[in-house]
Design a protein around this motif. Structure first.
Motif, PDB file in Angstrom:
ATOM      1  N   ARG A  27       0.896  -1.095  -0.010  1.00  0.00           N
ATOM      2  CA  ARG A  27      -0.035   0.148   0.029  1.00  0.00           C
ATOM      3  C   ARG A  27       0.747   1.131   0.004  1.00  0.00           C
ATOM      4  O   ARG A  27       0.670   2.167  -0.729  1.00  0.00           O
ATOM      5  CB  ARG A  27      -0.924  -0.027   1.154  1.00  0.00           C
ATOM      6  N   VAL A  34       1.589   7.454  -6.178  1.00  0.00           N
ATOM      7  CA  VAL A  34       0.461   8.694  -6.221  1.00  0.00           C
ATOM      8  C   VAL A  34       1.264   9.808  -6.061  1.00  0.00           C
ATOM      9  O   VAL A  34       1.153  11.094  -6.709  1.00  0.00           O
ATOM     10  CB  VAL A  34      -0.647   8.473  -5.022  1.00  0.00           C
ATOM     11  N   LYS A  38       1.451  13.477  -7.943  1.00  0.00           N
ATOM     12  CA  LYS A  38       1.101  14.751  -7.441  1.00  0.00           C
ATOM     13  C   LYS A  38       2.078  15.718  -7.625  1.00  0.00           C
ATOM     14  O   LYS A  38       1.975  16.839  -7.740  1.00  0.00           O
ATOM     15  CB  LYS A  38       0.906  14.674  -6.162  1.00  0.00           C
ATOM     16  N   VAL A  45      -0.997  17.105  -1.573  1.00  0.00           N
ATOM     17  CA  VAL A  45      -0.771  15.738  -0.959  1.00  0.00           C
ATOM     18  C   VAL A  45      -2.020  15.454   0.058  1.00  0.00           C
ATOM     19  O   VAL A  45      -2.686  14.385  -0.453  1.00  0.00           O
ATOM     20  CB  VAL A  45       0.551  15.706  -0.169  1.00  0.00           C
ATOM     21  N   PHE A  46      -2.418  16.446   0.977  1.00  0.00           N
ATOM     22  CA  PHE A  46      -3.480  15.942   1.564  1.00  0.00           C
ATOM     23  C   PHE A  46      -4.837  16.157   1.104  1.00  0.00           C
ATOM     24  O   PHE A  46      -5.164  17.108   0.473  1.00  0.00           O
ATOM     25  CB  PHE A  46      -3.031  16.812   2.945  1.00  0.00           C
ATOM     26  N   ARG A  47      -5.592  15.049   1.183  1.00  0.00           N
ATOM     27  CA  ARG A  47      -6.913  15.121   0.387  1.00  0.00           C
ATOM     28  C   ARG A  47      -7.771  14.746   1.356  1.00  0.00           C
ATOM     29  O   ARG A  47      -8.266  13.536   1.539  1.00  0.00           O
ATOM     30  CB  ARG A  47      -6.821  14.145  -1.007  1.00  0.00           C
ATOM     31  N   ARG A  50     -10.774  12.287   0.311  1.00  0.00           N
ATOM     32  CA  ARG A  50     -10.292  10.851  -0.039  1.00  0.00           C
ATOM     33  C   ARG A  50     -10.203  10.070   1.080  1.00  0.00           C
ATOM     34  O   ARG A  50     -10.469   9.117   1.380  1.00  0.00           O
ATOM     35  CB  ARG A  50      -9.063  10.816  -0.921  1.00  0.00           C
ATOM     36  N   GLU A  51      -9.566  10.681   2.144  1.00  0.00           N
ATOM     37  CA  GLU A  51      -9.178  10.338   3.559  1.00  0.00           C
ATOM     38  C   GLU A  51     -10.433   9.874   4.140  1.00  0.00           C
ATOM     39  O   GLU A  51     -10.751   8.543   4.445  1.00  0.00           O
ATOM     40  CB  GLU A  51      -8.273  11.148   4.214  1.00  0.00           C
ATOM     41  N   MET A  79      -2.879   5.835   6.707  1.00  0.00           N
ATOM     42  CA  MET A  79      -3.197   6.650   5.722  1.00  0.00           C
ATOM     43  C   MET A  79      -2.184   7.994   6.081  1.00  0.00           C
ATOM     44  O   MET A  79      -1.339   8.757   5.307  1.00  0.00           O
ATOM     45  CB  MET A  79      -4.265   7.448   5.555  1.00  0.00           C
ATOM     46  N   CYS A  82       1.185   6.935   5.079  1.00  0.00           N
ATOM     47  CA  CYS A  82       1.401   6.775   3.664  1.00  0.00           C
ATOM     48  C   CYS A  82       1.566   8.149   3.072  1.00  0.00           C
ATOM     49  O   CYS A  82       2.450   8.375   2.312  1.00  0.00           O
ATOM     50  CB  CYS A  82       0.278   6.161   2.923  1.00  0.00           C
ATOM     51  N   ARG A  83       0.877   9.228   3.782  1.00  0.00           N
ATOM     52  CA  ARG A  83       0.859  10.410   3.311  1.00  0.00           C
ATOM     53  C   ARG A  83       2.258  11.042   3.533  1.00  0.00           C
ATOM     54  O   ARG A  83       2.820  11.715   2.705  1.00  0.00           O
ATOM     55  CB  ARG A  83      -0.252  11.270   4.010  1.00  0.00           C
ATOM     56  N   GLU A  86       4.657  10.730   1.027  1.00  0.00           N
ATOM     57  CA  GLU A  86       4.670  11.588  -0.152  1.00  0.00           C
ATOM     58  C   GLU A  86       5.107  12.954   0.443  1.00  0.00           C
ATOM     59  O   GLU A  86       5.811  13.545  -0.288  1.00  0.00           O
ATOM     60  CB  GLU A  86       2.977  11.855  -0.494  1.00  0.00           C
TER      61      GLU A  86
END
Ligand SMILES: O=C(O)C(=O)C[C@]1(C(=O)O)C=C[C@@H](O)C=C1
Length: 357
Positions: A27, A34, A38, A45-47, A50-51, A79, A82-83, A86
């Motif tokens: 993941r 992603v 971006k 980056v922070f959406r 979506r989260e 998340m 993962c974020r 990014e």
């Protein structure tokens, strides 16, 4: 139970953990891809939308026996990590560490963020406006005490938008260094916390002086250093300062909650279950407020909050802080907003964002 029986179960848990770990790695690899896309397009980056969709999905698909809220906590942290691969975001909040505002940061962003404690709500706005922080988290309203006026005033002027909301249960505890009230001469807390525990304090410690201080975290720090001070704060703040609980859950309303806004430059896309915050004003005439809000009813947009603040500029009587259900990109809402704007002397969309869990 003997270890003989535990050993095979633990072997199964080890094997499952290995699978979870491999999937987490997979993941994270996809999240990195992603992130590269971006970065090429300079996309945020922070959406939050979506989260929130991911968190709603996991609750829907949760087979049990873990509780939905616990599964969401785990995925929020996945998340967050993962974020952070990014880009790690910096979030300003009303400090010091250990406050409910800090908890609200983790509730929204998970723990893979850089928290930036600020001395005041003004400073949180300044940090996010100047770009020293990517986002800010500020309290907006408390279910017992009502609006946080300073936040409302600053929202009026800021170029930032509200990109998310967090609703936290707020449980206060009375804590001291010793775990008893022996020798305590004053009970310290933020004025909001003192107000939220007023009836309880009147009943249990009517003779002990109450002293408002800048934050509950500061009260906890004082209690740790001074045996004559008891602090009212959340237990996390107490733990951070090595305090012991004298009485837990002392807030007058057991359902006491505080709502926080996430402020930043990000315009959040629709998540399917959103709120929009507006500030409006009308000239002081009979029926003006009724007419102002008529487009909401006409287009079937539900209002979830209506708050007024005196305008201190002299031009208008009041600013109205209105929250409605839906996103400003929704067709019905967009039509209602055009008509609202025509009726209003002042009109500002503070932002559209996913409803908190
Ligand atoms: O979907 C994205 O845009 C991602 O960057 C992935 C991801 C995730 O881990 O699921 C991470 C950060 C975003 O805030 C939203 C979701």
């Amino acid at each position: 139970m003997s270890d003989e029986k535990l050993t095979p179960l633990r072997a199964r848990i080890d094997a499952i953990d290995a699978q979870i770990l491999a999937l987490l790695g997979e993941r994270a690899g996809v999240a990195q891809e992603v992130g590269h896309i971006k970065a090429e397009t300079n996309a945020p980056v922070f959406r939050p939308e979506r989260e929130m969709q991911v968190l709603r999905n996991v609750a829907e698909r949760n087979p049990g026996p873990l509780a939905d809220g616990d599964v969401q906590t785990i995925f929020r942290e996945i998340m967050s990590a993962c974020r952070a691969l990014e880009k790690r975001v910096t979030v300003a909040y009303l400090g010091p560490v250990g406050t409910f505002s800090e908890q609200a940061v983790y509730q929204q962003f998970g723990h893979a963020v850089d928290g930036m404690p600020c001395a005041s709500i003004d400073e949180v706005f300044r940090a996010a406006e100047a770009g020293t922080a990517d986002f800010g988290v500020v309290p907006v309203e408390n279910s017992t005490e009502g609006a946080i006026n300073r936040t409302l005033d600053l929202l009026l002027q800021t170029p930032l938008t509200i990109s998310g909301e967090v609703s936290l249960p707020v449980h206060h505890s009375l804590m001291t260094a010793s775990g008893t009230m022996a020798g305590v001469e004053r009970i310290c807390a933020h004025p909001q916390a003192l107000a939220q525990c007023q009836a309880w304090l009147n009943q249990h410690y009517p003779a002990v002086a109450r002293q408002p201080v800048s934050s509950n975290g500061e009260a906890a720090r004082m209690a740790a250093e001074d045996g004559t001070v008891a602090a009212i704060a959340g237990e996390i703040a107490g733990e951070k300062h090595g305090l012991q609980v004298v009485s837990a859950h002392i807030q007058d309303d057991p359902h006491n909650r505080t709502r926080f806004a996430v402020i930043g430059r990000l315009r959040t896309s629709p998540s399917g279950h959103d709120h929009t915050s507006l500030v409006l004003s009308v000239a002081n005439k009979a029926g003006a407020v009724y007419n102002l809000l008529a487009p909401l009813a006409k287009h079937g947009v539900s209002m979830t909050r209506f708050e007024s603040r005196p305008a201190r500029m002299g031009t208008w009587e009041y600013y109205f802080y209105v929250d409605v259900e839906g996103h400003s990109d929704d067709e019905r809402m967009a039509r209602a907003l055009v008509e609202l704007k025509e009726n209003a002397a002042f009109f500002k969309v503070l932002g559209s964002y996913p409803c908190s869990l």
